[in-house]
Design an enzyme around this catalytic site. Structure first.
Site, PDB file in Angstrom:
ATOM      1  N   ASP A 281     -85.753  98.370 130.426  1.00  0.00           N
ATOM      2  CA  ASP A 281     -84.922  98.659 131.597  1.00  0.00           C
ATOM      3  C   ASP A 281     -83.444  98.650 131.176  1.00  0.00           C
ATOM      4  OD1 ASP A 281     -84.237  98.820 134.459  1.00  0.00           O
ATOM      5  OD2 ASP A 281     -83.592  96.734 134.203  1.00  0.00           O
TER       6      ASP A 281
ATOM      7  N   ASP B  46     -80.145  98.693 133.818  1.00  0.00           N
ATOM      8  CA  ASP B  46     -79.237  97.923 134.674  1.00  0.00           C
ATOM      9  C   ASP B  46     -79.818  96.534 134.935  1.00  0.00           C
ATOM     10  OD1 ASP B  46     -77.043  97.318 136.151  1.00  0.00           O
ATOM     11  OD2 ASP B  46     -77.451  98.696 137.795  1.00  0.00           O
TER      12      ASP B  46
END
Length: 263
Positions: A11, A13
């Site tokens: 991932d 953010d």
């Protein structure tokens, strides 16, 4: 751990950066993965940016990245359409990243009698767009949403995300959309396909139990929860209950993850 897994799906953010600032250890982790020739992809629900734009953003933070390192929900959406409805005419509500992903798959974009309405974040969204989309869906077009994020961080606050627009279209049309991005398994499966990697050979890495970890579990991958963003030791039990799943591993930060990968 190194012998068991072949790839990481990471991932962005809350895991690699916060806004325009890298999270401590991010550059070092990616440098380590490159040196050790680990396979990996940055996997993001962002449908507005192209892989090149995402890679440029990472490089500006001092994190080595190439466009091929990035898998976006827009790319996964276009790939899904090409696999399931290759001749479909598509009405698009979205931004440049989604448009480019659709065009790269040779998908026809039109507002006239579409077979599919594809909807992502659209910061130029209008009531007129809503009318056309709802009418098309009610007339039989398949509804596809790039990602269900209700809010996006912006300028120290939050703005409505793709999921907020999608909620309106769903309410008005009365039809459930196909969701591509996390927590759906579809985006994760797209990344696995790009790496030619089986689910049991991959680790999904993220800070959000409700999206990153849930999508990894749904796809059949083991998962790493990091306390670098949304989830913290103080709220992890609450998020475990909401997500109705468990991470395979939990680490405080990216340094701990790197150490685990070295063992």
């Amino acid at each position: 751990m190194k012998l068991r897994y072949h790839a990481l799906l990471i991932d962005l953010d809350g895991t690699i950066y916060h806004g325009d600032k890298p999270i401590e250890g991010a550059a070092e982790l990616i440098a380590f993965l490159r040196k050790q020739e680990w396979s990996y992809r940055f996997v993001t629900n962002n449908s507005s940016a192209t892989p090149m734009q995402v890679a440029e953003r990472l490089n500006n933070m001092g994190i080595d990245a190439e466009p091929d390192d990035v898998c976006t929900s827009a790319q996964a959406t276009a790939y899904y359409i090409k696999q399931h409805m290759p001749k479909a005419r598509v009405m698009m509500i979205g931004e440049y990243g989604l448009q480019q992903a659709l065009l790269e798959q040779g998908i026809t974009i039109t507002d006239e009698q579409p077979d599919i309405v594809v909807q992502g974040i659209d910061r130029s969204f209008t009531y007129e767009k809503a009318i056309k989309a709802v009418q098309a869906i009610r007339d039989g077009a398949t509804s596809i949403m790039t990602n269900p994020d209700l809010l996006l961080p912006a300028n120290g606050g939050f703005i409505p995300g793709a999921g907020s627009i999608g909620a309106m279209l769903k309410a008005a049309s009365g039809k459930e959309p196909v969701i591509i991005g996390k927590p759906s398994r579809i985006l994760i499966q797209y990344a696995l396909d790009k790496l030619n990697c089986a689910a049991e050979q991959a680790l999904v890495v993220g800070d959000n139990m409700l999206t990153d970890i849930r999508s990894g579990v749904e796809a059949g991958c083991d998962t790493v929860l990091l306390y670098t963003g949304l989830t913290t030791p103080a709220n992890v039990e609450e998020y475990r209950k909401l997500a109705e799943c468990e991470p395979t591993y939990c680490y405080t930060d990216l340094y701990e993850l790197k150490q685990a990968l070295m063992s």
